[in-house]
Design a protein around this motif. Structure first.
Motif, PDB file in Angstrom:
ATOM      1  N   ASP A  55      28.482-144.339  43.997  1.00  0.00           N
ATOM      2  CA  ASP A  55      27.264-143.950  44.710  1.00  0.00           C
ATOM      3  C   ASP A  55      26.030-144.417  43.938  1.00  0.00           C
ATOM      4  OD1 ASP A  55      28.089-142.591  47.097  1.00  0.00           O
ATOM      5  OD2 ASP A  55      26.465-141.167  46.773  1.00  0.00           O
ATOM      6  N   THR A  59      22.919-147.474  44.690  1.00  0.00           N
ATOM      7  CA  THR A  59      21.450-147.395  44.621  1.00  0.00           C
ATOM      8  C   THR A  59      20.879-148.602  43.899  1.00  0.00           C
ATOM      9  OG1 THR A  59      21.300-146.168  42.516  1.00  0.00           O
ATOM     10  CG2 THR A  59      21.616-144.870  44.512  1.00  0.00           C
ATOM     11  N   GLU A  66      19.546-145.079  49.064  1.00  0.00           N
ATOM     12  CA  GLU A  66      19.150-143.680  48.831  1.00  0.00           C
ATOM     13  C   GLU A  66      18.667-143.010  50.109  1.00  0.00           C
ATOM     14  OE1 GLU A  66      17.429-142.315  44.971  1.00  0.00           O
ATOM     15  OE2 GLU A  66      16.968-144.444  44.765  1.00  0.00           O
ATOM     16  N   ARG A  69      21.708-142.289  52.152  1.00  0.00           N
ATOM     17  CA  ARG A  69      22.475-141.165  51.605  1.00  0.00           C
ATOM     18  C   ARG A  69      21.827-139.840  51.956  1.00  0.00           C
ATOM     19  NH1 ARG A  69      26.884-140.021  51.521  1.00  0.00           N
ATOM     20  NH2 ARG A  69      27.783-141.422  49.966  1.00  0.00           N
ATOM     21  N   PRO A  73      24.534-137.220  53.979  1.00  0.00           N
ATOM     22  CA  PRO A  73      25.059-136.682  52.711  1.00  0.00           C
ATOM     23  C   PRO A  73      26.574-136.520  52.662  1.00  0.00           C
ATOM     24  CG  PRO A  73      24.003-134.952  53.995  1.00  0.00           C
ATOM     25  CD  PRO A  73      23.682-136.238  54.669  1.00  0.00           C
ATOM     26  N   ASN A  77      30.517-143.575  51.086  1.00  0.00           N
ATOM     27  CA  ASN A  77      29.628-144.714  50.848  1.00  0.00           C
ATOM     28  C   ASN A  77      30.174-146.004  51.481  1.00  0.00           C
ATOM     29  OD1 ASN A  77      31.658-145.404  48.870  1.00  0.00           O
ATOM     30  ND2 ASN A  77      30.546-144.122  47.390  1.00  0.00           N
ATOM     31  N   PHE A  80      28.309-147.264  54.544  1.00  0.00           N
ATOM     32  CA  PHE A  80      26.999-147.914  54.390  1.00  0.00           C
ATOM     33  C   PHE A  80      27.122-149.415  54.611  1.00  0.00           C
ATOM     34  CE2 PHE A  80      23.921-150.057  51.544  1.00  0.00           C
ATOM     35  CZ  PHE A  80      22.742-149.623  52.129  1.00  0.00           C
ATOM     36  N   VAL A 106      26.516-135.492  43.985  1.00  0.00           N
ATOM     37  CA  VAL A 106      27.798-135.814  44.616  1.00  0.00           C
ATOM     38  C   VAL A 106      28.805-134.688  44.363  1.00  0.00           C
ATOM     39  CG1 VAL A 106      29.776-137.382  44.609  1.00  0.00           C
ATOM     40  CG2 VAL A 106      27.458-138.310  44.555  1.00  0.00           C
TER      41      VAL A 106
END
Length: 285
Positions: A55, A59, A66, A69, A73, A77, A80, A106
């Protein structure tokens, strides 16, 4: 040229900037020869969960991760969509403090069962004694890990699995130590009187609001204001406030000034262990 000569379709190439770090105020490329964070095993030894590291690396890889995310939440990932145009062209800066912040967020989203599985797996390799303590009674350990977990504002006590012993070790007799002392200028007699009053009134079957009302009553009986707002209006009229009384109990029971919810801690430790710790604390105060 080779692609073209062989008649193949030329793929798109992405030249990715190296990850940088600060060294005496200057930026330089992370080196696999002298920087521990360049090695995957470093993160495992330090107790970082792989999900947290990935994670964080996302970024670095994408400037829009970010925001994604925050909006998603609970999604993996892997959901993405990485866009090469969102990658840094100047070299992203590796920031261990940022990694820690991402990591605790996390972990805070994991349930107790997930944390237990990941923590015990890490401890089995890197802290065998702690692993054995955790695995001796799995349900007891999961109950500890469940304190403050879930809901809209979960506790964020763990940045790495390595932090777990310091966070929850006091639950296990072999790791319990009187780590912190009571802060403030309080008379020994007042501390002992408050602790005695707490023991006299404690009932492990009380609901939390009843439990706290008893703490306030014990404090007021010994000259401690039951309301912090009222105390601030007239601090000279009291020896302290209910927060100070809670601190006396917390330090006696957990050995620490900061711990998970004290009511939940006592429920898990049980009445006898709670009283034994308070009694020993009074003897050594």
């Amino acid at each position: 040229q080779l692609f073209k000569l062989l008649g193949f379709k030329v793929p798109k190439f992405g030249h990715v900037s190296p990850i940088m770090k600060l060294d005496n105020g200057a930026k330089r490329k992370i080196s696999k020869r002298k920087d521990p964070e360049a090695a995957v095993h470093f993160f495992a030894e330090q107790g970082y969960d792989s999900e947290c590291v990935i994670d964080y690396l996302m970024t670095i890889a994408a400037s829009d991760f970010e925001d994604w995310r925050r909006a998603n939440p609970t999604l993996s990932n892997k959901e993405f969509k990485l866009n090469l145009k969102k990658m840094s062209v100047s070299g992203a800066l590796f920031d261990i403090a940022k990694l820690n912040d991402v990591s605790k967020n996390v972990i805070s989203r994991m349930n107790a069962e997930q944390v237990y599985d990941k923590l015990t797996a890490w401890a089995e390799e890197f802290d065998k004694d702690f692993h054995d303590a955790l695995a001796k009674d799995p349900q007891f350990t999961k109950n500890i890990l469940a304190i403050g977990r879930g809901g809209n504002k979960p506790r964020k006590d763990l940045e790495t699995w390595k932090d777990a012993k310091g966070y929850m070790g006091f639950f296990y007799p072999q790791y319990f130590v009187q780590q912190d002392a009571i802060e403030g200028d309080f008379a020994k007699e007042d501390i002992i009187s408050c602790l005695d009053g707490f023991i006299e009134t404690y009932d492990e079957n009380d609901e939390q609001n009843v439990w706290f009302d008893k703490v306030k009553a014990v404090g007021e009986k010994n000259g401690f204001c039951p309301n912090t707002k009222e105390y601030k209006q007239n601090p000279d009229g009291w020896k302290g406030h209910v927060g100070d009384v809670s601190m006396f109990i917390r330090v006696a029971v957990t050995g620490k000034l900061n711990s998970p919810d004290l009511y939940a801690v006592m429920k898990l430790l049980g009445k006898q262990e709670t009283f034994d710790r308070i009694t020993k604390f009074k003897e050594n105060i």
